[in-house]
Design an enzyme around this catalytic site. Structure first.
Site, PDB file in Angstrom:
ATOM      1  N   ARG A  36      59.601  45.544  23.032  1.00  0.00           N
ATOM      2  CA  ARG A  36      59.862  45.026  21.678  1.00  0.00           C
ATOM      3  C   ARG A  36      59.490  46.089  20.650  1.00  0.00           C
ATOM      4  NH1 ARG A  36      54.872  40.975  20.178  1.00  0.00           N
ATOM      5  NH2 ARG A  36      53.307  41.995  21.454  1.00  0.00           N
ATOM      6  N   ALA A  82      56.720  39.423  30.384  1.00  0.00           N
ATOM      7  CA  ALA A  82      56.348  39.402  28.963  1.00  0.00           C
ATOM      8  C   ALA A  82      55.838  38.023  28.569  1.00  0.00           C
ATOM      9  CB  ALA A  82      57.548  39.770  28.092  1.00  0.00           C
ATOM     10  N   ALA A  83      54.811  38.008  27.739  1.00  0.00           N
ATOM     11  CA  ALA A  83      54.271  36.749  27.214  1.00  0.00           C
ATOM     12  C   ALA A  83      53.256  37.057  26.137  1.00  0.00           C
ATOM     13  CB  ALA A  83      53.579  35.952  28.324  1.00  0.00           C
ATOM     14  N   SER A 126      51.133  30.802  35.833  1.00  0.00           N
ATOM     15  CA  SER A 126      49.698  31.079  35.708  1.00  0.00           C
ATOM     16  C   SER A 126      48.829  29.944  36.236  1.00  0.00           C
ATOM     17  CB  SER A 126      49.384  31.298  34.226  1.00  0.00           C
ATOM     18  OG  SER A 126      47.995  31.238  34.009  1.00  0.00           O
ATOM     19  N   GLU A 128      46.399  28.995  34.743  1.00  0.00           N
ATOM     20  CA  GLU A 128      46.032  28.212  33.551  1.00  0.00           C
ATOM     21  C   GLU A 128      46.799  26.888  33.510  1.00  0.00           C
ATOM     22  OE1 GLU A 128      43.832  28.708  30.611  1.00  0.00           O
ATOM     23  OE2 GLU A 128      42.919  29.711  32.308  1.00  0.00           O
ATOM     24  N   TYR A 150      48.710  28.025  25.455  1.00  0.00           N
ATOM     25  CA  TYR A 150      49.211  29.001  26.440  1.00  0.00           C
ATOM     26  C   TYR A 150      49.530  28.296  27.764  1.00  0.00           C
ATOM     27  CZ  TYR A 150      49.078  32.635  30.035  1.00  0.00           C
ATOM     28  OH  TYR A 150      49.381  33.432  31.110  1.00  0.00           O
ATOM     29  N   ARG A 185      43.557  46.554  32.126  1.00  0.00           N
ATOM     30  CA  ARG A 185      43.472  45.235  31.516  1.00  0.00           C
ATOM     31  C   ARG A 185      43.203  45.379  30.015  1.00  0.00           C
ATOM     32  NH1 ARG A 185      44.979  39.981  31.746  1.00  0.00           N
ATOM     33  NH2 ARG A 185      43.526  38.664  32.907  1.00  0.00           N
ATOM     34  N   GLY A 212      31.074  34.665  25.446  1.00  0.00           N
ATOM     35  CA  GLY A 212      31.299  33.222  25.348  1.00  0.00           C
ATOM     36  C   GLY A 212      30.646  32.477  26.503  1.00  0.00           C
ATOM     37  N   ARG A 218      36.010  31.900  37.890  1.00  0.00           N
ATOM     38  CA  ARG A 218      37.376  32.371  38.055  1.00  0.00           C
ATOM     39  C   ARG A 218      37.568  33.024  39.422  1.00  0.00           C
ATOM     40  NH1 ARG A 218      38.019  29.777  34.249  1.00  0.00           N
ATOM     41  NH2 ARG A 218      39.235  30.119  32.350  1.00  0.00           N
TER      42      ARG A 218
HETATM   43  P1  NDP Z   1      49.774  41.711  29.025  1.00  0.00           P
HETATM   44  O1  NDP Z   1      49.253  40.916  27.876  1.00  0.00           O
HETATM   45  O2  NDP Z   1      49.032  42.929  29.466  1.00  0.00           O
HETATM   46  O3  NDP Z   1      51.290  42.135  28.743  1.00  0.00           O
HETATM   47  C1  NDP Z   1      52.155  41.279  28.061  1.00  0.00           C
HETATM   48  C2  NDP Z   1      53.465  42.002  27.817  1.00  0.00           C
HETATM   49  O4  NDP Z   1      54.372  41.123  27.119  1.00  0.00           O
HETATM   50  C3  NDP Z   1      53.345  43.278  26.953  1.00  0.00           C
HETATM   51  O5  NDP Z   1      54.201  44.266  27.486  1.00  0.00           O
HETATM   52  C4  NDP Z   1      53.867  42.795  25.607  1.00  0.00           C
HETATM   53  O6  NDP Z   1      54.396  43.841  24.804  1.00  0.00           O
HETATM   54  C5  NDP Z   1      54.969  41.868  26.056  1.00  0.00           C
HETATM   55  N1  NDP Z   1      55.419  40.948  24.995  1.00  0.00           N
HETATM   56  C6  NDP Z   1      54.657  40.114  24.247  1.00  0.00           C
HETATM   57  N2  NDP Z   1      55.422  39.439  23.376  1.00  0.00           N
HETATM   58  C7  NDP Z   1      56.709  39.839  23.578  1.00  0.00           C
HETATM   59  C8  NDP Z   1      57.938  39.512  22.988  1.00  0.00           C
HETATM   60  N3  NDP Z   1      58.041  38.630  21.987  1.00  0.00           N
HETATM   61  N4  NDP Z   1      59.065  40.113  23.442  1.00  0.00           N
HETATM   62  C9  NDP Z   1      58.981  41.029  24.433  1.00  0.00           C
HETATM   63  N5  NDP Z   1      57.837  41.403  25.032  1.00  0.00           N
HETATM   64  C10 NDP Z   1      56.701  40.819  24.608  1.00  0.00           C
HETATM   65  O7  NDP Z   1      49.891  40.677  30.254  1.00  0.00           O
HETATM   66  P2  NDP Z   1      49.661  40.921  31.830  1.00  0.00           P
HETATM   67  O8  NDP Z   1      50.352  42.150  32.241  1.00  0.00           O
HETATM   68  O9  NDP Z   1      48.233  40.710  32.151  1.00  0.00           O
HETATM   69  O10 NDP Z   1      50.409  39.643  32.429  1.00  0.00           O
HETATM   70  C11 NDP Z   1      51.791  39.696  32.751  1.00  0.00           C
HETATM   71  C12 NDP Z   1      52.339  38.262  32.783  1.00  0.00           C
HETATM   72  O11 NDP Z   1      51.656  37.498  33.761  1.00  0.00           O
HETATM   73  C13 NDP Z   1      52.185  37.486  31.473  1.00  0.00           C
HETATM   74  O12 NDP Z   1      53.309  36.633  31.371  1.00  0.00           O
HETATM   75  C14 NDP Z   1      50.936  36.661  31.685  1.00  0.00           C
HETATM   76  O13 NDP Z   1      50.960  35.499  30.890  1.00  0.00           O
HETATM   77  C15 NDP Z   1      51.071  36.344  33.169  1.00  0.00           C
HETATM   78  N6  NDP Z   1      49.857  36.126  33.887  1.00  0.00           N
HETATM   79  C16 NDP Z   1      48.880  37.080  33.893  1.00  0.00           C
HETATM   80  C17 NDP Z   1      47.753  36.935  34.666  1.00  0.00           C
HETATM   81  C18 NDP Z   1      46.671  37.965  34.673  1.00  0.00           C
HETATM   82  O14 NDP Z   1      45.573  37.625  35.165  1.00  0.00           O
HETATM   83  N7  NDP Z   1      46.897  39.176  34.213  1.00  0.00           N
HETATM   84  C19 NDP Z   1      47.579  35.737  35.531  1.00  0.00           C
HETATM   85  C20 NDP Z   1      48.674  34.793  35.427  1.00  0.00           C
HETATM   86  C21 NDP Z   1      49.769  34.990  34.668  1.00  0.00           C
HETATM   87  P3  NDP Z   1      53.459  44.726  23.820  1.00  0.00           P
HETATM   88  O15 NDP Z   1      52.917  45.852  24.660  1.00  0.00           O
HETATM   89  O16 NDP Z   1      54.424  45.157  22.787  1.00  0.00           O
HETATM   90  O17 NDP Z   1      52.368  43.815  23.303  1.00  0.00           O
HETATM   91  P1  GDR Z   2      41.779  33.614  31.028  1.00  0.00           P
HETATM   92  O1  GDR Z   2      41.090  35.056  30.940  1.00  0.00           O
HETATM   93  O2  GDR Z   2      41.581  32.799  29.811  1.00  0.00           O
HETATM   94  O3  GDR Z   2      41.357  33.023  32.341  1.00  0.00           O
HETATM   95  O4  GDR Z   2      43.332  34.008  31.054  1.00  0.00           O
HETATM   96  P2  GDR Z   2      39.892  35.624  30.084  1.00  0.00           P
HETATM   97  O5  GDR Z   2      39.486  36.868  30.772  1.00  0.00           O
HETATM   98  O6  GDR Z   2      40.216  35.701  28.629  1.00  0.00           O
HETATM   99  O7  GDR Z   2      38.747  34.500  30.252  1.00  0.00           O
HETATM  100  C1  GDR Z   2      38.208  34.139  31.516  1.00  0.00           C
HETATM  101  C2  GDR Z   2      37.002  33.213  31.332  1.00  0.00           C
HETATM  102  O8  GDR Z   2      35.918  33.962  30.758  1.00  0.00           O
HETATM  103  C3  GDR Z   2      35.298  33.174  29.753  1.00  0.00           C
HETATM  104  N1  GDR Z   2      34.610  34.044  28.779  1.00  0.00           N
HETATM  105  C4  GDR Z   2      35.206  34.936  27.974  1.00  0.00           C
HETATM  106  N2  GDR Z   2      36.509  35.314  27.843  1.00  0.00           N
HETATM  107  C5  GDR Z   2      36.797  36.272  26.936  1.00  0.00           C
HETATM  108  N3  GDR Z   2      38.077  36.681  26.823  1.00  0.00           N
HETATM  109  N4  GDR Z   2      35.842  36.847  26.137  1.00  0.00           N
HETATM  110  C6  GDR Z   2      34.523  36.493  26.225  1.00  0.00           C
HETATM  111  O9  GDR Z   2      33.670  36.999  25.511  1.00  0.00           O
HETATM  112  C7  GDR Z   2      34.189  35.501  27.197  1.00  0.00           C
HETATM  113  N5  GDR Z   2      33.008  34.923  27.570  1.00  0.00           N
HETATM  114  C8  GDR Z   2      33.287  34.061  28.526  1.00  0.00           C
HETATM  115  C9  GDR Z   2      36.462  32.398  29.137  1.00  0.00           C
HETATM  116  O10 GDR Z   2      35.972  31.291  28.376  1.00  0.00           O
HETATM  117  C10 GDR Z   2      37.239  32.025  30.388  1.00  0.00           C
HETATM  118  O11 GDR Z   2      36.701  30.859  30.956  1.00  0.00           O
HETATM  119  C11 GDR Z   2      43.800  35.119  31.818  1.00  0.00           C
HETATM  120  C12 GDR Z   2      45.038  35.688  31.099  1.00  0.00           C
HETATM  121  O12 GDR Z   2      45.425  36.887  31.738  1.00  0.00           O
HETATM  122  C13 GDR Z   2      46.188  34.705  31.158  1.00  0.00           C
HETATM  123  O13 GDR Z   2      47.368  35.318  30.651  1.00  0.00           O
HETATM  124  C14 GDR Z   2      46.406  34.312  32.631  1.00  0.00           C
HETATM  125  O14 GDR Z   2      47.455  33.391  32.743  1.00  0.00           O
HETATM  126  C15 GDR Z   2      45.136  33.745  33.223  1.00  0.00           C
HETATM  127  O15 GDR Z   2      44.114  34.730  33.127  1.00  0.00           O
HETATM  128  C16 GDR Z   2      45.277  33.363  34.689  1.00  0.00           C
END
Ligand code: NDP
Ligand code: GDR
Length: 323
Positions: A36, A82-83, A126, A128, A150, A185, A212, A218
């Site tokens: 994007r 993407a998300a 996810s 979630e 989300y 990450r 937090g 997890r």
């Molecule tokens: P990131 O947040 O690292 O990456 C998200 C990507 O989506 C980025 O490339 C971002 O672009 C792009 N994006 C956001 N908004 C838009 C838009 N409007 N149009 C086009 N592209 C967009 O996520 P992860 O790589 O960690 O996760 C990948 C996918 O897996 C996501 O859908 C996430 O919800 C899902 N997921 C992730 C998990 C995890 O633990 N990592 C677990 C379960 C599901 P930009 O760089 O421009 O911001």
């Molecule tokens: P999550 O990941 O919400 O599971 O979503 P995150 O790492 O943000 O939180 C995991 C857990 O940690 C607790 N927590 C904190 N979280 C953050 N971010 N910052 C803090 O300071 C903190 N302290 C405690 C949170 O409350 C939570 O319980 C991720 C994302 O990648 C989603 O896109 C994906 O779908 C899910 O994992 C699976």
């Protein structure tokens, strides 16, 4: 010689997109990455490979742009990564989260149905979606109970993927991924916040880490392992959905202990709980059952929790030392 396969990856600039892109390049795919528009160059995570792929401008909120890229590329495989993926932001921006994370899936599926119906589609679902869990561990048949805008958006994305598969006979599948992490990450997610914070404290760049909910549990794995399962899911005879997880859980407190221990520090001296990082509705425990993925895909994660956190702390120390 076999025809080179084309993959379209949305979210290629994100954590998973970068690992998936490397994996598919190693398998000789031609890669099209959807990006994007931004006012800065967003290629930090793919800087080593960006010259080997095609970058296409589109946005998941804009049907025209998605139609254009799917009709021009006609990919063999589409990975929708993407998300708006940060859970806390989804309370501040619930409508944007719905537009991108939920309706964005339908836009992409519509484009595929119209312009590349033989393509194979992966949706990033996810853990979630399980939210306030109704069963432990969670598997493919566990009912959903999302706890954030989300999570609600991901439930929509999950079901619309199944619905398009059943309505139009598309090869469209969802990987229900539990948390997966890496040195790439985003800094706001808890693992990277902790490993980066640990490294900053070790190097004398900070003296405390506000956090937090330390009791949350997890199922954390390594992103590099999870993208292999995404690819495997598109190589099967029949389209199907899979839980991708390690089956092992840890608390945020254990994460802190492991991270600080990697640099011989005691986390209790540096961490304080700050209410700003508590959520309006928390997901207390997520633990996945990856039996189906193991049995049918032959997939299992290779990197364990301690190896993952050690790898992330090491990488953060190295990056911060470089400045
Ligand atoms: P990131 O947040 O690292 O990456 C998200 C990507 O989506 C980025 O490339 C971002 O672009 C792009 N994006 C956001 N908004 C838009 C838009 N409007 N149009 C086009 N592209 C967009 O996520 P992860 O790589 O960690 O996760 C990948 C996918 O897996 C996501 O859908 C996430 O919800 C899902 N997921 C992730 C998990 C995890 O633990 N990592 C677990 C379960 C599901 P930009 O760089 O421009 O911001
Ligand atoms: P999550 O990941 O919400 O599971 O979503 P995150 O790492 O943000 O939180 C995991 C857990 O940690 C607790 N927590 C904190 N979280 C953050 N971010 N910052 C803090 O300071 C903190 N302290 C405690 C949170 O409350 C939570 O319980 C991720 C994302 O990648 C989603 O896109 C994906 O779908 C899910 O994992 C699976």
């Amino acid at each position: 010689m076999a025809k080179q396969r084309k993959a379209l990856i949305t979210g290629i600039t994100g954590q998973d997109g970068s690992y998936l892109c490397e994996l598919l390049l190693s398998k000789n795919y031609e890669i099209y990455g959807m990006v994007r528009r931004a006012s800065h160059v967003p290629f930090e995570r793919i800087k080593g490979i960006v010259d080997r792929i095609h970058i296409l401008d589109a946005d998941l909120t804009d049907q025209t742009s998605i139609d254009d890229i799917v009709s021009s590329v006609k990919p063999d495989e589409i990975y929708n990564l993407a998300a708006q993926s940060f859970v806390p932001t989804s309370w501040n921006q619930p409508l944007l989260t719905g537009e991108v994370t939920a309706l964005g899936v339908t836009r992409l599926l519509n484009a595929m149905r119209r312009h590349a119906p033989k393509s194979r589609f992966y949706q990033a679902s996810s853990s979630e979606m399980f939210g306030k869990v109704l069963e432990v561990p969670q598997k493919e048949t566990t009912p959903f109970y999302p706890r954030s805008p989300y999570g609600v958006s991901k439930v929509y994305g999950h079901y619309i993927t199944i619905n398009y598969r059943e309505s139009y006979g598309l090869y469209a599948v969802s990987g229900i991924c539990f948390n997966h992490e890496s040195p790439r990450r985003g800094l706001e997610f808890v693992t990277r916040k902790v490993t980066h914070g640990t490294a900053r404290i070790k190097l004398g760049l900070a003296d405390e880490l506000p956090m937090g909910n330390l009791k949350a549990k997890r199922d954390w794995g390594f992103a590099g392992d999870y993208v292999e399962a995404m690819w495997l899911m598109l190589q099967q005879k029949e389209p199907d959905d899979y839980v991708l997880a390690t089956g092992e859980i840890h608390t945020v407190e254990e994460l802190l202990k492991t991270s600080f221990a990697a640099v011989d520090l005691d986390w209790r001296k540096y961490v304080r709980v700050d209410k700003r990082f508590l959520r309006p509705a928390e997901v207390d425990l997520l633990c996945g059952d990856p039996t189906k993925a193991k049995r049918k895909l032959g997939w299992k994660p290779k990197v364990n929790f301690k190896q993952l956190i050690d790898m992330m702390v090491e990488s953060d120390l190295e990056q911060l030392r470089k400045g």
